[in-house]
Design an enzyme around this catalytic site. Structure first.
Site, PDB file in Angstrom:
ATOM      1  N   LYS A   1       0.615  -1.481  -0.389  1.00  0.00           N
ATOM      2  CA  LYS A   1      -0.199  -0.064   0.302  1.00  0.00           C
ATOM      3  C   LYS A   1       0.588   0.806   0.084  1.00  0.00           C
ATOM      4  O   LYS A   1       2.050   1.231   0.576  1.00  0.00           O
ATOM      5  CB  LYS A   1      -0.721  -0.098   0.973  1.00  0.00           C
ATOM      6  CG  LYS A   1      -1.743   0.485   1.026  1.00  0.00           C
ATOM      7  CD  LYS A   1      -3.061   0.359   2.624  1.00  0.00           C
ATOM      8  CE  LYS A   1      -4.072   1.929   2.860  1.00  0.00           C
ATOM      9  NZ  LYS A   1      -4.736   1.633   4.186  1.00  0.00           N
TER      10      LYS A   1
ATOM     11  N   SER B   1      -9.552   1.077   3.185  1.00  0.00           N
ATOM     12  CA  SER B   1      -8.488   1.901   2.071  1.00  0.00           C
ATOM     13  C   SER B   1      -7.973   0.948   1.687  1.00  0.00           C
ATOM     14  O   SER B   1      -6.844   1.919   0.910  1.00  0.00           O
ATOM     15  CB  SER B   1      -7.958   2.726   3.332  1.00  0.00           C
ATOM     16  OG  SER B   1      -7.035   2.526   4.129  1.00  0.00           O
TER      17      SER B   1
ATOM     18  N   SER C   1     -10.326  -1.798   6.802  1.00  0.00           N
ATOM     19  CA  SER C   1      -9.719  -1.428   5.782  1.00  0.00           C
ATOM     20  C   SER C   1      -8.394  -2.166   4.894  1.00  0.00           C
ATOM     21  O   SER C   1      -8.356  -2.547   3.673  1.00  0.00           O
ATOM     22  CB  SER C   1      -8.600   0.151   5.548  1.00  0.00           C
ATOM     23  OG  SER C   1      -9.336   1.005   6.008  1.00  0.00           O
TER      24      SER C   1
END
Length: 468
Positions: free
Chosen positions: A80, A155, A179
């Protein structure tokens, strides 16, 4: 070679160690696939082509010399874009950090590189991890490979999509309200939120210091176990047992709380989750009804802590350059500005009481884990929820936030589809440092299904079908 895109890390690791494929070949093939799919899926913000190939050369050289660092040696994975990576940009999904280049790797990235993992790219995310959809106003929306009109969750949506679409063999995400687990469920992969602080957060842009977790996103439970073993803080890894294995679930007691976790759930999805619960029972587990108190107060405490701590981190930048923030992120931060210290402290105390309460209830019932749905509403169309209404998406799409308030280990496991062929997942919530146990239970379930082989063969993942 195409079929390798959907193989698990264990299979890829074996092929590399047997020298049936080289890390350079594997990395080049993934880079080509990323190039083909990215115009549609938008899972990556930065593809680290040169760095990945340079690392692949080194990993192949070490393999030829018989030096194998770990099961991740030479395996391309994605991270990420919220983790600092030396000499490359870490945007955190925002224009605020558009040009931020770190002088070091985040602790967890340092550990992954030391284990021989190839970092192939940095994935798209909801801006500063403050959302559940990965609709990013600066770097574009990431699309769900099962239906590219739909959100992938967030996310860590880019990480989930990279694994689901075969552009990475595993990925690293963060989880402050779900997330990792929500996008894992929406994209049909495994998502693990370890026990709080089991994985070091140093070098990761914070959302909420009290609630932030880092964990792996993979195709199989075994791969999550493998990655966690490498990602866990060396000072804390001895607190968990990742070696014990289960062949069935006899003697395992699983608690189910209908209140909150199953409320307002899409009926079709409930049927899928109920079938998974029945399967766990058939495998030998005992299903036990449990009631938990003050669930609504706990949810409000989670919101209060998250908003307060997010604003604290962003206060200076938000005051200086509010125009650089996306609309929904700016709206969230503005809410955190007005929270008094007394409310924040009260929320922290609520968290402590809730943790004690859940542990006491689990002890009274002799429970090993709690079982809940992960996602309770099908993913909606990209762009269908306005920014000012997006704050509650994480709470309406699934039942993940309480796992962060508790800080207990939680795994999301795929368990089926809706009629529209969108994936559904369930969660197992364990007691602190029982990460090995939830992995074991999840793996027994996974091994009893044909889910992994289905994902490998399903045409929804194939390149020709992931087009606009």
């Amino acid at each position: 070679m195409k079929e390798l895109f959907f193989k698990d890390i264990q299979t890829i690791s074996t092929l590399l160690q047997k020298k049936e494929i080289s890390s350079i070949e594997l990395t080049n093939q993934l880079l080509k696939r990323i190039e083909e799919l990215e115009p549609t899926l938008n899972a990556y913000i930065t593809v680290l082509k040169e760095e990945a190939l340079e690392q692949a050369v080194l990993m192949d050289k070490e393999l030829a010399e018989g030096n194998i660092r770990s099961s991740l040696h030479g395996v391309p994975i994605a991270i990420k874009d919220i983790f600092e990576t030396e000499s490359s940009v870490t945007t955190s999904g925002s224009k605020v950090f558009e040009h931020f280049i770190a002088e070091r790797d985040a602790k967890v990235i340092e550990q992954l590189k030391a284990a021989g993992a190839i970092i192939i790219g940095k994935t798209n995310l909801h801006e500063f991890a403050m959302g559940a959809t990965t609709e990013n106003p600066h770097y574009g929306s990431t699309r769900n490979p099962w239906n590219i009109k739909k959100i992938p969750g967030g996310s860590s949506g880019g990480s989930a999509v990279a694994v689901a679409a075969g552009t990475a063999f595993g990925a690293v995400g963060t989880d402050t309200g779900g997330s990792i687990r929500l996008p894992a469920a929406l994209c049909g992969i495994v998502g693990l939120k370890p026990t709080y602080n089991l994985v070091h957060t140093d070098g990761c842009t914070p959302l909420s210091w009290t609630l932030d977790h880092i964990g792996p996103m993979t195709r199989t439970v075994a791969d999550s176990r493998m990655m966690l073993r490498i990602m866990a803080d060396p000072e804390n890894v001895n607190l968990i047992d990742l070696d014990a294995e289960m062949t069935d679930l006899h003697g395992v007691r699983i608690g189910v709380c209908e209140e909150y976790f199953f409320e307002n759930m899409n009926l079709e999805m409930k049927n899928v989750v109920d079938a998974a619960m029945l399967r766990l029972k058939e495998l030998g587990a005992e299903i036990v009804a449990i009631k938990l108190q003050d669930l609504k107060e706990a949810i409000e405490a989670q919101k209060m802590i998250s908003k307060s701590e997010a604003y604290t981190f962003h206060e200076e930048n938000f005051a200086k350059t509010p125009e650089l923030y996306g609309k929904d992120t700016a709206y969230r931060l503005s809410l955190g500005h007005s929270i008094p210290a007394t409310e924040y402290i009260r929320a922290r105390n609520t968290r402590k009481r809730f943790i004690r309460h859940v542990l006491e209830k689990m002890a009274q019932k002799g429970l090993d884990v709690l079982f809940t749905p992960t996602n309770t509403t099908p993913p909606f169309d990209i762009g269908s929820i306005p920014p000012e209404e997006s704050l509650n998406n994480i709470f309406t799409l699934g039942k993940t936030p309480l796992g962060n308030l508790l800080g207990f280990p939680v795994i999301s496991v795929p368990c089926g589809f809706t009629e529209e062929k969108m994936p559904v997942g369930f969660q197992l919530i364990g007691k602190p440092y029982d990460d090995g146990k939830i992995l074991n239970i999840a793996e027994v379930y996974e091994n009893s299904t044909n889910w992994v082989s289905y994902l490998e063969k399903n045409t929804a993942y194939k390149t020709e079908n992931i087009t606009l």
